[in-house]
Design an enzyme around this catalytic site. Structure first.
Site, PDB file in Angstrom:
ATOM      1  N   LYS A   1     -16.395  30.657   6.218  1.00  0.00           N
ATOM      2  CA  LYS A   1     -17.831  30.724   6.539  1.00  0.00           C
ATOM      3  C   LYS A   1     -18.555  31.531   5.449  1.00  0.00           C
ATOM      4  CE  LYS A   1     -16.562  30.097  11.313  1.00  0.00           C
ATOM      5  NZ  LYS A   1     -16.875  30.266  12.715  1.00  0.00           N
TER       6      LYS A   1
ATOM      7  N   SER B   1     -11.271  30.600  17.998  1.00  0.00           N
ATOM      8  CA  SER B   1     -10.560  31.842  18.341  1.00  0.00           C
ATOM      9  C   SER B   1      -9.046  31.718  18.205  1.00  0.00           C
ATOM     10  CB  SER B   1     -10.937  32.310  19.754  1.00  0.00           C
ATOM     11  OG  SER B   1     -12.306  32.644  19.805  1.00  0.00           O
TER      12      SER B   1
ATOM     13  N   GLY C   1     -15.414  31.986  17.648  1.00  0.00           N
ATOM     14  CA  GLY C   1     -15.812  33.360  17.387  1.00  0.00           C
ATOM     15  C   GLY C   1     -16.013  34.202  18.637  1.00  0.00           C
TER      16      GLY C   1
ATOM     17  N   GLU D   1     -13.194  21.557  18.127  1.00  0.00           N
ATOM     18  CA  GLU D   1     -13.608  22.951  18.240  1.00  0.00           C
ATOM     19  C   GLU D   1     -14.634  23.094  19.357  1.00  0.00           C
ATOM     20  OE1 GLU D   1     -12.938  25.234  14.289  1.00  0.00           O
ATOM     21  OE2 GLU D   1     -14.941  24.413  14.302  1.00  0.00           O
TER      22      GLU D   1
ATOM     23  N   ASN E   1     -11.444  28.557   7.292  1.00  0.00           N
ATOM     24  CA  ASN E   1     -12.893  28.404   7.141  1.00  0.00           C
ATOM     25  C   ASN E   1     -13.484  29.803   7.037  1.00  0.00           C
ATOM     26  OD1 ASN E   1     -15.599  27.870   7.317  1.00  0.00           O
ATOM     27  ND2 ASN E   1     -15.565  27.191   9.456  1.00  0.00           N
TER      28      ASN E   1
ATOM     29  N   HIS F   1     -19.632  20.979  11.118  1.00  0.00           N
ATOM     30  CA  HIS F   1     -19.240  22.161  11.892  1.00  0.00           C
ATOM     31  C   HIS F   1     -20.347  22.487  12.896  1.00  0.00           C
ATOM     32  CE1 HIS F   1     -18.307  26.318  12.895  1.00  0.00           C
ATOM     33  NE2 HIS F   1     -17.080  26.064  12.469  1.00  0.00           N
TER      34      HIS F   1
ATOM     35  N   GLU G   1     -21.700  25.135  13.695  1.00  0.00           N
ATOM     36  CA  GLU G   1     -22.743  26.039  13.192  1.00  0.00           C
ATOM     37  C   GLU G   1     -23.754  25.272  12.338  1.00  0.00           C
ATOM     38  OE1 GLU G   1     -20.029  28.898  11.542  1.00  0.00           O
ATOM     39  OE2 GLU G   1     -19.451  29.480  13.577  1.00  0.00           O
TER      40      GLU G   1
HETATM   41  P1  PGA Z   1     -13.091  31.226  14.799  1.00  0.00           P
HETATM   42  O1  PGA Z   1     -13.907  30.042  14.090  1.00  0.00           O
HETATM   43  O2  PGA Z   1     -11.643  31.030  14.452  1.00  0.00           O
HETATM   44  O3  PGA Z   1     -13.660  32.486  14.203  1.00  0.00           O
HETATM   45  O4  PGA Z   1     -13.330  31.114  16.260  1.00  0.00           O
HETATM   46  C1  PGA Z   1     -13.366  28.749  13.989  1.00  0.00           C
HETATM   47  C2  PGA Z   1     -14.340  27.838  13.278  1.00  0.00           C
HETATM   48  O5  PGA Z   1     -15.544  27.974  13.453  1.00  0.00           O
HETATM   49  O6  PGA Z   1     -13.927  26.944  12.502  1.00  0.00           O
END
Ligand code: PGA
Length: 270
Positions: A11, A221, A181, A175, A9, A103, A105
């Site tokens: 983003k 992460s 993140g 998640e 992903n 997601h 976000e």
């Molecule tokens: P990350 O994000 O691996 O940077 O923690 C995962 C995600 O949001 O799908």
């Protein structure tokens, strides 16, 4: 048997040119992989470039590596006056096979709800797209002991009302929001426990056969240093990777942790 699926992903990262450079390095690394699905989800603006480069990937038959294209979002309507939105048919037309939906976000910054995610899931399935549906609790919810209640609400809200034959094809990404993140990943045991819970919720909705076929990813992460912790868990069938998917070699190391899972019988007991 559930075929592992690992998704990148990206983003809001990478121009078409940067995406092309990533894939020039990444595709040769994938040449020897088999029995696993790898999904690259660039921003909308880089989908076409990525599609052109993934076209030659030796997908399609069981036992060979499958590099697929995915989008990070879409709208549920077919067409119309929806400024700024992208339809399912626009994605399939570009060669997308997967789409990330709901997601955290999107839920957090763009007001997405389980009801809206559910409409998107139905539209994606109707167009032959495989939805990767994200669920997970916030830090406050976890501290209040609400992880299972939140995840249950999100799974039943986002994945309700599907035809069982289609429901079995969805991918669920667990998640935890506090792990995304932040560098604070969930432990493998914890992620496995919540994944098993998700499977029980799905079993209540669609029966054990469907629930046993749905693939569940862990996300938050994930990096090469911690991926073995997740790949060895019986309920975890892959990963959704953000930051660590931006570098081709780092992402390849993450995928490789799941190569050992090929052909394993799933060990889920209801
Ligand atoms: P990350 O994000 O691996 O940077 O923690 C995962 C995600 O949001 O799908």
């Amino acid at each position: 048997m559930r075929r592992p699926v690992v998704a990148a992903n990206w983003k809001m990262h990478k121009t078409p040119d940067e995406s092309r450079r990533f894939l020039e390095e990444f595709c040769p690394l994938a040449a020897g992989w088999s029995g696993i699905e790898v999904v690259i989800c660039p921003p909308f603006t880089a989908l076409e470039t990525a599609a052109g480069m993934l076209e030659g990937s030796p997908d399609k038959s069981e036992g060979r590596p499958s590099l697929s294209l995915g989008a990070q979002n879409m709208f549920w309507e077919e067409r119309g006056a929806f400024t700024g939105e992208i339809s399912p048919a626009m994605l399939t037309d570009l060669g997308c096979r997967y789409v990330i939906l709901g997601h955290s976000e999107r839920r957090q910054y763009f007001g997405e709800t389980d009801e809206g995610v559910n409409r998107k899931v139905k539209a994606a399935l109707a167009h032959g797209l495989i939805p990767i549906v994200c669920v997970g609790e916030s830090l406050e919810e976890r501290q209040r002991g609400e992880t299972e209640a939140v995840v249950k609400r999100q799974v039943s809200g986002s994945l309700g009302g599907l035809e069982p034959a289609r429901a079995r094809g969805v991918v669920v990404a667990y998640e935890p929001v506090w792990a995304i993140g932040t560098g604070h990943a969930a432990t493998g045991e914890d992620a496995n426990r919540v994944s098993a819970f998700i499977r029980r919720v799905l079993a209540d909705m669609y029966g054990p056969e469907v629930s046993g076929a749905v693939r569940i990813q862990y996300g938050g992460s994930v990096k090469p240093e911690n991926i073995a912790e997740y790949s060895r868990q019986p309920e975890i069938d892959g990963a959704l990777v953000g930051g660590a998917s931006l570098d081709p070699h780092t992402f390849a190391r993450i995928v490789e942790a799941f190569l050992d899972k090929r052909g394993e019988e799933h060990r889920w007991n209801s």
